[in-house]
Design a protein around this motif. Sequence first.
Motif, PDB file in Angstrom:
ATOM      1  N   UNK A   1       0.721  -1.173  -0.070  1.00 13.81           N
ATOM      2  CA  UNK A   1      -0.125  -0.074   0.029  1.00 13.81           C
ATOM      3  C   UNK A   1       0.969   1.073  -0.163  1.00 13.81           C
ATOM      4  N   UNK A   2       2.202   1.139   0.684  1.00 10.09           N
ATOM      5  CA  UNK A   2       2.696   2.167   0.806  1.00 10.09           C
ATOM      6  C   UNK A   2       3.451   2.563  -0.379  1.00 10.09           C
ATOM      7  N   UNK A   3       3.956   1.569  -1.191  1.00  7.65           N
ATOM      8  CA  UNK A   3       4.305   1.824  -2.649  1.00  7.65           C
ATOM      9  C   UNK A   3       3.212   2.408  -3.560  1.00  7.65           C
ATOM     10  N   UNK A   4       2.188   1.984  -3.465  1.00  2.00           N
ATOM     11  CA  UNK A   4       0.947   2.819  -4.362  1.00  2.00           C
ATOM     12  C   UNK A   4       0.998   4.297  -3.675  1.00  2.00           C
ATOM     13  N   UNK A   5       0.995   4.626  -2.483  1.00  2.00           N
ATOM     14  CA  UNK A   5       0.992   6.173  -2.013  1.00  2.00           C
ATOM     15  C   UNK A   5       2.008   6.556  -2.720  1.00  2.00           C
ATOM     16  N   UNK A   6       3.242   6.252  -2.684  1.00  2.00           N
ATOM     17  CA  UNK A   6       4.493   7.044  -3.052  1.00  2.00           C
ATOM     18  C   UNK A   6       4.416   7.119  -4.653  1.00  2.00           C
ATOM     19  N   UNK A   7       3.822   6.223  -5.340  1.00  2.00           N
ATOM     20  CA  UNK A   7       3.435   6.372  -6.816  1.00  2.00           C
ATOM     21  C   UNK A   7       2.577   7.455  -7.017  1.00  2.00           C
TER      22      UNK A   7
ATOM     23  N   UNK B   1     -11.110   5.615 -13.925  1.00  2.00           N
ATOM     24  CA  UNK B   1     -10.179   5.198 -14.829  1.00  2.00           C
ATOM     25  C   UNK B   1      -9.448   6.263 -15.583  1.00  2.00           C
ATOM     26  N   UNK B   2      -9.909   7.163 -15.780  1.00  2.00           N
ATOM     27  CA  UNK B   2      -9.224   8.396 -16.037  1.00  2.00           C
ATOM     28  C   UNK B   2      -8.156   8.909 -15.143  1.00  2.00           C
ATOM     29  N   UNK B   3      -8.653   9.045 -13.633  1.00  2.00           N
ATOM     30  CA  UNK B   3      -7.849   9.691 -12.682  1.00  2.00           C
ATOM     31  C   UNK B   3      -6.756   8.834 -12.287  1.00  2.00           C
ATOM     32  N   UNK B   4      -6.937   7.361 -12.585  1.00  2.00           N
ATOM     33  CA  UNK B   4      -5.668   6.395 -12.302  1.00  2.00           C
ATOM     34  C   UNK B   4      -4.838   6.642 -13.244  1.00  2.00           C
TER      35      UNK B   4
ATOM     36  N   UNK C   1      -4.370  -3.374 -13.143  1.00  2.00           N
ATOM     37  CA  UNK C   1      -4.359  -4.202 -11.985  1.00  2.00           C
ATOM     38  C   UNK C   1      -4.229  -3.311 -10.622  1.00  2.00           C
ATOM     39  N   UNK C   2      -3.427  -2.386 -10.632  1.00  2.00           N
ATOM     40  CA  UNK C   2      -3.164  -1.656  -9.350  1.00  2.00           C
ATOM     41  C   UNK C   2      -4.346  -0.893  -8.942  1.00  2.00           C
TER      42      UNK C   2
ATOM     43  N   UNK D   1      -8.668  -0.444  -4.872  1.00  2.00           N
ATOM     44  CA  UNK D   1     -10.356  -0.446  -4.758  1.00  2.00           C
ATOM     45  C   UNK D   1     -10.667  -1.566  -3.489  1.00  2.00           C
ATOM     46  N   UNK D   2      -9.710  -2.814  -3.635  1.00  2.00           N
ATOM     47  CA  UNK D   2      -9.623  -3.932  -2.533  1.00  2.00           C
ATOM     48  C   UNK D   2      -9.311  -3.483  -1.101  1.00  2.00           C
TER      49      UNK D   2
END
Length: 632
Positions: free
Chosen positions: A429-435, A610-613, A621-622, A627-628
Amino acid sequence: MGKKDLDNETISISKASEILGISEATVKNWVKLGKLSCISRRPYVFLRADIMRLHKTLDTSEYLKSRRNKTRNSENYIPKSYIDSNSPNYPIIKALIVELTGKHINIRDIIHAYARSFCKSKDIPAGVIDSLLGKAQRALPVTLLDKYPLSYIEGEDTLGMLYISLRRLQEKKSTGSYYTPFYVVDKIVDEAFPKDLPSDMKLMDPACGTGNFLLRLPKGLLPKNVYGSDIDPEAVAIARINLVLKYNIRTASNLDTIKSHILLQDFLKNNSGDHFDLMIGNPPWGFVYSKNEQKVLKELFVSYTGDKNPESFSLFIEKSLESLADNGVMSFLLPESILDVRLHTAIRSLMLGKAQVLSIHYLGEVFDKVQCPCVILTLKKTSKKAKDYKTAVSFSKSRKSEIITKKSFTADSGHLASSSFQLICDDTEYALLKKIESAPHFTLEGNADFALGIVTGSNKTLLSDTALAGYEPVITGKELTKYSLFPARKYLRFTPENFQQCAPERFYRAKEKLFYRFIADEPVIAIDEEGLVSLNSANIIIPHMSGYNARYIMAILNSSVMSFYYRHRFRNMKVLRSALEMLPIAKCSEADQKRLSELTMQPDPAEIDKIVASLYDITDEELALLLRFKVL
């Protein structure tokens, strides 16, 4: 000074606040509402006689009780989880409290009688109790003891339960004392103690109260290595008795050890130089210090910054770190606010410099009648700068006197900073935050005006359920959903001079502004293009970032990507301006902004997501992964 002089004495708002046991903001509001008269408002000056008259009235008034003000609430109560509700002593204490309510019986005499009964059941000489409590002023009626027979149960702080049930909520609030449920004590003891217990390990509870932590220590810990202190003489006496019962103390020398180790003293003023291997407990929260005490503490504690009353638990942490031996462990029950509230930045900085954060255990609300999420924070003192280690994190819920862990993981210590100790996401989750943070972005800090909704000070008298003449719709958090507003259900006449708090009118009348729900665990944003006013459950953002419109910003803030970011970055059921100003709002092309803005007209959350992502370079996939993810 005679009585007439006293009646005519004038006092400041801070003194009036202190006497009444309410905040200065509440004092000002009561003046505005006519509940309290004053001589002057610039500055506020009051007649002492008026304040004392109101003070006397409040002691029997229901007004403050209805406002959840426990400072003045003087009712007896039973702390539901202090001992196990399945204990045979629990219903007896409840019945005894009902029996004793309103009767003038000395608390120490009651404790004395039951302590003697417990000692007798363990063949401990009655003189031991007399040496700790002194002689009873008056013996309790035998019929009372026969009617309400309490039994000694190993590890249960029955005497403490009886004592705190008799004390008034007012006393407990003024000393910052919140007594810890037994199952939370067990969790702290379990987290703090090593599996292989050294026989010479020295332990200290710096605010031991009646000794509920000390009672539940592992059996292998010797009484000569158990220490505690407290400023409440009755609690200290009970703590000593509890250890006498726990360790079956019968000799004078062992009794002297208990007396010399469990002390009536202020831990913060202790200069003994002793060092301990373990510090455990629940230090006081929100203790109110006098002005003179504040001056002394300011010189002694580096964690005391600012000019307001210091937070007592921060002082206890600093003093405990000083009192720990190198590599010693401290495990305290603390309010969750210590992890990220700006007021506690200095103590977090001190902890990072002197210790490793071994674990953070999120417990939620555990105190009876106190709405405050708690954590168990466990530190290891180290003389070397702590770095490159893992911190254990867990999230639990309390259910029927049991702590049930819902989620746990380890997090890199590099995630800790003096600005925040919140560790609410694992490494994935932290890696996603940093991304998300790495995407080209701007923030609302300096790029938006913020305004609070109206605080009327009296919704009953100033709000209407119908549109009266001169009244207009007022938006509340209940009407606020993502992207849109339900029709207002309340109306008011916009008269700022009658409100307790009101922003300048231009913020409410702005033709393109965003409302955000104040009570929420993620941004909930709706656009207003009609110049509506709102209460403070629906606050205001007016963006002025060059090249970006309000609808685009609303789409980003309402998206699942930003919901994930917010929930894993902040842990608060109130959406604060400071948090909103930190959110990374992706920069984008004119075409993407136009598309997202159009989608907010008739919102399609999946398409918006989808656009924001894509703006944050989040893959499909991310996106499915975030979302989960849930935060407890």
